[in-house]
Write a protein that holds these residues in place. Sequence first.
Motif, PDB file in Angstrom:
ATOM      1  N   SER A   5       1.449  -1.287   0.249  1.00 42.55           N
ATOM      2  CA  SER A   5       0.016  -0.003   0.492  1.00 42.55           C
ATOM      3  C   SER A   5       1.100   1.143  -0.101  1.00 42.55           C
ATOM      4  O   SER A   5       1.919   0.950   0.675  1.00 42.55           O
ATOM      5  N   LEU A   6       0.316   2.144  -0.596  1.00 39.69           N
ATOM      6  CA  LEU A   6       0.942   3.948  -0.603  1.00 39.69           C
ATOM      7  C   LEU A   6      -0.101   4.860   0.132  1.00 39.69           C
ATOM      8  O   LEU A   6      -1.291   4.746   0.256  1.00 39.69           O
ATOM      9  N   SER A   7       0.177   5.369   0.416  1.00 40.75           N
ATOM     10  CA  SER A   7      -0.270   6.729   1.423  1.00 40.75           C
ATOM     11  C   SER A   7       0.683   8.122   0.962  1.00 40.75           C
ATOM     12  O   SER A   7       1.420   8.388   1.269  1.00 40.75           O
ATOM     13  N   LEU A   8      -0.944   8.339  -0.122  1.00 41.02           N
ATOM     14  CA  LEU A   8      -0.174  10.343  -0.551  1.00 41.02           C
ATOM     15  C   LEU A   8      -0.262  11.175   0.812  1.00 41.02           C
ATOM     16  O   LEU A   8       0.616  11.503  -0.026  1.00 41.02           O
ATOM     17  N   TYR A   9      -0.894  10.234   1.836  1.00 38.87           N
ATOM     18  CA  TYR A   9      -0.635  11.807   2.517  1.00 38.87           C
ATOM     19  C   TYR A   9       0.101  11.840   3.397  1.00 38.87           C
ATOM     20  O   TYR A   9       0.067  12.652   4.353  1.00 38.87           O
ATOM     21  N   ALA A  10       1.108  10.822   3.741  1.00 42.06           N
ATOM     22  CA  ALA A  10       1.782  10.548   4.639  1.00 42.06           C
ATOM     23  C   ALA A  10       3.221  11.543   3.995  1.00 42.06           C
ATOM     24  O   ALA A  10       4.160  11.368   4.511  1.00 42.06           O
ATOM     25  N   ASN A  11       2.852  11.937   2.648  1.00 37.92           N
ATOM     26  CA  ASN A  11       4.397  12.717   2.116  1.00 37.92           C
ATOM     27  C   ASN A  11       5.172  11.782   2.030  1.00 37.92           C
ATOM     28  O   ASN A  11       6.873  11.947   1.476  1.00 37.92           O
ATOM     29  N   THR A  12       4.876  10.418   1.392  1.00 35.43           N
ATOM     30  CA  THR A  12       5.631   9.551   0.718  1.00 35.43           C
ATOM     31  C   THR A  12       4.843   8.432  -0.134  1.00 35.43           C
ATOM     32  O   THR A  12       3.406   8.673   0.255  1.00 35.43           O
ATOM     33  N   LEU A  13       6.160   8.028  -0.774  1.00 33.90           N
ATOM     34  CA  LEU A  13       5.610   7.321  -1.768  1.00 33.90           C
ATOM     35  C   LEU A  13       6.071   5.201  -1.869  1.00 33.90           C
ATOM     36  O   LEU A  13       5.997   4.517  -2.307  1.00 33.90           O
ATOM     37  N   SER A  14       6.900   5.570   0.173  1.00 35.49           N
ATOM     38  CA  SER A  14       7.584   4.427   0.431  1.00 35.49           C
ATOM     39  C   SER A  14       6.430   2.993   0.626  1.00 35.49           C
ATOM     40  O   SER A  14       5.376   3.998   0.933  1.00 35.49           O
ATOM     41  N   ALA A  15       6.129   2.125   0.328  1.00 40.50           N
ATOM     42  CA  ALA A  15       5.388   1.254   0.073  1.00 40.50           C
ATOM     43  C   ALA A  15       5.485   0.245   1.195  1.00 40.50           C
ATOM     44  O   ALA A  15       6.824  -0.131   2.040  1.00 40.50           O
ATOM     45  N   SER A  16       5.216  -0.451   1.738  1.00 43.58           N
ATOM     46  CA  SER A  16       4.036  -0.979   3.118  1.00 43.58           C
ATOM     47  C   SER A  16       3.800  -1.967   3.017  1.00 43.58           C
ATOM     48  O   SER A  16       3.168  -1.778   2.452  1.00 43.58           O
TER      49      SER A  16
END
Length: 124
Positions: A5-16
């Motif tokens: 998943s990616l969270s655009l609202y965490a100001n990151t595109l790092s996958a978890s």
Amino acid sequence: GQVRSLSLYANTLSASSAKLLPPSNPPMTKALTNQERSKYYEIARPDVDGKHRYSGLDPEIANAVRLLRWCDALVFVYPTWWFNVPGALKSFFDRTFLPHVAFSLPPENNLQLDGGGEGPSTTS
């Protein structure tokens, strides 16, 4: 199968793996950079050896493009604002759904599409 998943609202595109990143910074709403805009059709083209280096892309965008190439399916979860997607998601589309990643253009000498393959589908 694997889920990322990616969270655009965490100001990151790092996958978890199988979890959303908590929002901590402003959303990614940066528009295309000058280099991304000027080299739009070539920036994600594979090199002559077939490798994808993404040398003109921001590192976070290059990572997101690698994940797009990795996945078999995408699921987007977002609110609809004023009959459209949120700005961070629009920016994500603009910067990652590039030629040679999300779609291919026909060769210049063959502009007729074959009509085969899969296409996008949406639901609300």
